[in-house]
Scaffold this motif. Structure first.
Motif, PDB file in Angstrom:
ATOM      1  N   UNK A  88     127.323  11.958  70.468  1.00 23.18           N
ATOM      2  CA  UNK A  88     128.639  12.427  70.928  1.00 23.18           C
ATOM      3  C   UNK A  88     128.741  13.929  70.762  1.00 23.18           C
ATOM      4  N   UNK A  89     129.527  14.539  71.651  1.00 26.57           N
ATOM      5  CA  UNK A  89     129.833  15.969  71.579  1.00 26.57           C
ATOM      6  C   UNK A  89     131.320  16.142  71.876  1.00 26.57           C
ATOM      7  N   UNK A  90     132.038  16.783  70.950  1.00 29.63           N
ATOM      8  CA  UNK A  90     133.463  17.044  71.122  1.00 29.63           C
ATOM      9  C   UNK A  90     133.733  18.530  70.934  1.00 29.63           C
ATOM     10  N   UNK A  91     134.839  18.978  71.552  1.00 27.24           N
ATOM     11  CA  UNK A  91     135.315  20.343  71.319  1.00 27.24           C
ATOM     12  C   UNK A  91     136.766  20.297  70.863  1.00 27.24           C
ATOM     13  N   UNK A  92     137.130  21.161  69.913  1.00 25.19           N
ATOM     14  CA  UNK A  92     138.530  21.356  69.544  1.00 25.19           C
ATOM     15  C   UNK A  92     138.881  22.831  69.735  1.00 25.19           C
ATOM     16  N   UNK A  93     140.167  23.111  69.947  1.00 24.88           N
ATOM     17  CA  UNK A  93     140.596  24.504  70.061  1.00 24.88           C
ATOM     18  C   UNK A  93     141.803  24.754  69.150  1.00 24.88           C
ATOM     19  N   UNK A  94     142.277  26.005  69.036  1.00 25.79           N
ATOM     20  CA  UNK A  94     143.344  26.313  68.069  1.00 25.79           C
ATOM     21  C   UNK A  94     144.645  25.552  68.287  1.00 25.79           C
ATOM     22  N   UNK A  95     144.880  25.053  69.496  1.00 23.83           N
ATOM     23  CA  UNK A  95     146.115  24.316  69.750  1.00 23.83           C
ATOM     24  C   UNK A  95     146.076  22.908  69.171  1.00 23.83           C
ATOM     25  N   UNK A  96     144.882  22.437  68.782  1.00 20.62           N
ATOM     26  CA  UNK A  96     144.738  21.084  68.280  1.00 20.62           C
ATOM     27  C   UNK A  96     144.281  20.102  69.335  1.00 20.62           C
ATOM     28  N   UNK A  97     143.984  20.586  70.535  1.00 21.23           N
ATOM     29  CA  UNK A  97     143.471  19.737  71.602  1.00 21.23           C
ATOM     30  C   UNK A  97     141.999  19.434  71.342  1.00 21.23           C
ATOM     31  N   UNK A  98     141.571  18.203  71.628  1.00 19.01           N
ATOM     32  CA  UNK A  98     140.154  17.890  71.540  1.00 19.01           C
ATOM     33  C   UNK A  98     139.742  17.057  72.745  1.00 19.01           C
ATOM     34  N   UNK A  99     138.462  17.151  73.114  1.00 21.79           N
ATOM     35  CA  UNK A  99     137.961  16.424  74.267  1.00 21.79           C
ATOM     36  C   UNK A  99     136.465  16.186  74.111  1.00 21.79           C
ATOM     37  N   UNK A 100     135.968  15.144  74.776  1.00 18.80           N
ATOM     38  CA  UNK A 100     134.545  14.787  74.722  1.00 18.80           C
ATOM     39  C   UNK A 100     133.822  15.422  75.902  1.00 18.80           C
ATOM     40  N   UNK A 101     132.572  15.827  75.673  1.00 14.79           N
ATOM     41  CA  UNK A 101     131.789  16.519  76.699  1.00 14.79           C
ATOM     42  C   UNK A 101     130.346  16.034  76.691  1.00 14.79           C
ATOM     43  N   UNK A 102     129.678  16.243  77.841  1.00 13.93           N
ATOM     44  CA  UNK A 102     128.227  16.077  77.913  1.00 13.93           C
ATOM     45  C   UNK A 102     127.546  17.385  77.496  1.00 13.93           C
ATOM     46  N   UNK A 103     128.163  18.497  77.889  1.00 13.11           N
ATOM     47  CA  UNK A 103     127.698  19.825  77.488  1.00 13.11           C
ATOM     48  C   UNK A 103     128.876  20.772  77.625  1.00 13.11           C
ATOM     49  N   UNK A 104     128.976  21.728  76.716  1.00 12.66           N
ATOM     50  CA  UNK A 104     130.098  22.659  76.786  1.00 12.66           C
ATOM     51  C   UNK A 104     129.763  23.919  76.010  1.00 12.66           C
ATOM     52  N   UNK A 105     130.568  24.962  76.260  1.00 10.49           N
ATOM     53  CA  UNK A 105     130.377  26.241  75.586  1.00 10.49           C
ATOM     54  C   UNK A 105     131.735  26.792  75.183  1.00 10.49           C
ATOM     55  N   UNK A 106     131.734  27.646  74.173  1.00 13.95           N
ATOM     56  CA  UNK A 106     132.959  28.305  73.734  1.00 13.95           C
ATOM     57  C   UNK A 106     132.602  29.687  73.217  1.00 13.95           C
ATOM     58  N   UNK A 107     133.622  30.509  73.007  1.00 11.38           N
ATOM     59  CA  UNK A 107     133.361  31.858  72.514  1.00 11.38           C
ATOM     60  C   UNK A 107     133.182  32.862  73.643  1.00 11.38           C
ATOM     61  N   UNK A 108     132.490  33.946  73.324  1.00 10.17           N
ATOM     62  CA  UNK A 108     132.298  35.045  74.272  1.00 10.17           C
ATOM     63  C   UNK A 108     131.553  34.582  75.517  1.00 10.17           C
ATOM     64  N   UNK A 109     132.089  34.935  76.689  1.00 11.00           N
ATOM     65  CA  UNK A 109     131.463  34.599  77.975  1.00 11.00           C
ATOM     66  C   UNK A 109     131.211  33.106  78.140  1.00 11.00           C
TER      67      UNK A 109
END
Length: 273
Positions: free
Chosen positions: A169-190
């Motif tokens: 499994x791969x999940x992402x969270x952000x400062x708002x408290x939202x989370x979601x599942x992904x096959x591939x994802x990126x965050x941060x600069x660019x």
């Protein structure tokens, strides 16, 4: 706008919480991070900024396992540098990469590790990836609606294998408290550039091909090749393994050779029939 960004609990007339948006901006200015889920492998990669000349980067011994009754309290089996790592274990089957404020990350990671071990102690079973993702996202959301606090300036990529089914499994969270599942994802600069690359090139992969895809995505935005990249690979039953710089350099060289061969093939004159 100035009247509505002084308190986290105040909405602007058009429905914005400016402090949350400022936290998202802190994430966009942080280091690049990418996660790729394969069929039997999960890869986390982050942009590694070069250490200062006088900074002490000696390795320290791994922290020993802490036994709490029959539960094994896992802190960190990796050799960690004295500097802050951007890819860490939460439990022996779950890892996290982050982009944003590293001081905020340290607090959030410690809270998540305690929750993993409390869960083991209470129900005598390891947490699932979704459970700890919900916990982290809930903690981040809690800091968006209370007076006297500010949001975590942090986005996380959480990976792991389900302890019961073995599914990655791969999940992402952000400062708002939202989370979601992904096959591939990126965050941060660019992150948009990396996400576009992954959308065009992602396919179900396994083993080394998953590692190469993650490194190729990072190379879209990271200069100087492998020396500014940190890669960790998680496989079922073996936990998280940090790749050595020499291993990363070898994969980067292989990717560059493939690119050069593809360019040469494009420039080559068509064969006569």
């Amino acid at each position: 706008m100035a009247r509505y960004d002084r308190a986290i609990t105040v909405f602007s007339p058009d429905g914005h919480l400016f402090q949350v948006e400022y936290a998202l901006e802190a994430v966009r200015k942080g280091n690049a991070a990418v996660g790729v889920r394969g069929t039997d492998t999960i890869v986390l990669g982050v942009e590694k900024k070069s250490a200062a000349k006088l900074q002490d980067s000696r390795l320290r011994k791994p922290v020993e396992l802490l036994r709490i009754g029959d539960a094994v309290g896992f802190y960190d089996s990796l050799l960690e540098k004295l500097t802050v790592r951007k890819i860490v274990n939460l439990d022996d089957h779950i890892a996290l990469a982050c982009a944003g404020l590293k001081a905020d990350a340290r607090v959030l990671i410690n809270r998540a590790r305690i929750e993993c071990q409390s869960h083991r102690l209470t129900v005598e079973d390891p947490v699932t990836v979704e459970y700890i993702t919900r916990y982290i996202a809930g903690l981040q959301q809690k800091y968006t609606q209370s007076g006297g606090v500010r949001p975590f300036g942090l986005s996380t990529l959480i990976v792991g294998f389900d302890p019961y089914t073995g599914v990655p499994s791969l999940y992402q969270t952000d400062p708002s408290g939202t989370f979601s599942a992904w096959k591939a994802n990126a965050t941060g600069r660019n992150s948009n550039s990396m996400r576009e690359f992954l959308e065009k090139n992602y396919k179900e992969t396994s083993g080394q091909e998953t590692v190469k895809l993650a490194i190729r995505a990072l190379l879209e935005v990271v200069e100087s090749g492998g020396k500014n990249i940190e890669i960790a690979v998680m496989t079922r039953g073996h936990g998280l393994r940090q790749l050595e710089e020499a291993e990363i350099d070898a994969i980067v060289a292989e990717i560059e050779a493939e690119k050069a061969a593809a360019e040469a093939a494009k420039k080559a004159p068509p064969k006569e029939t």
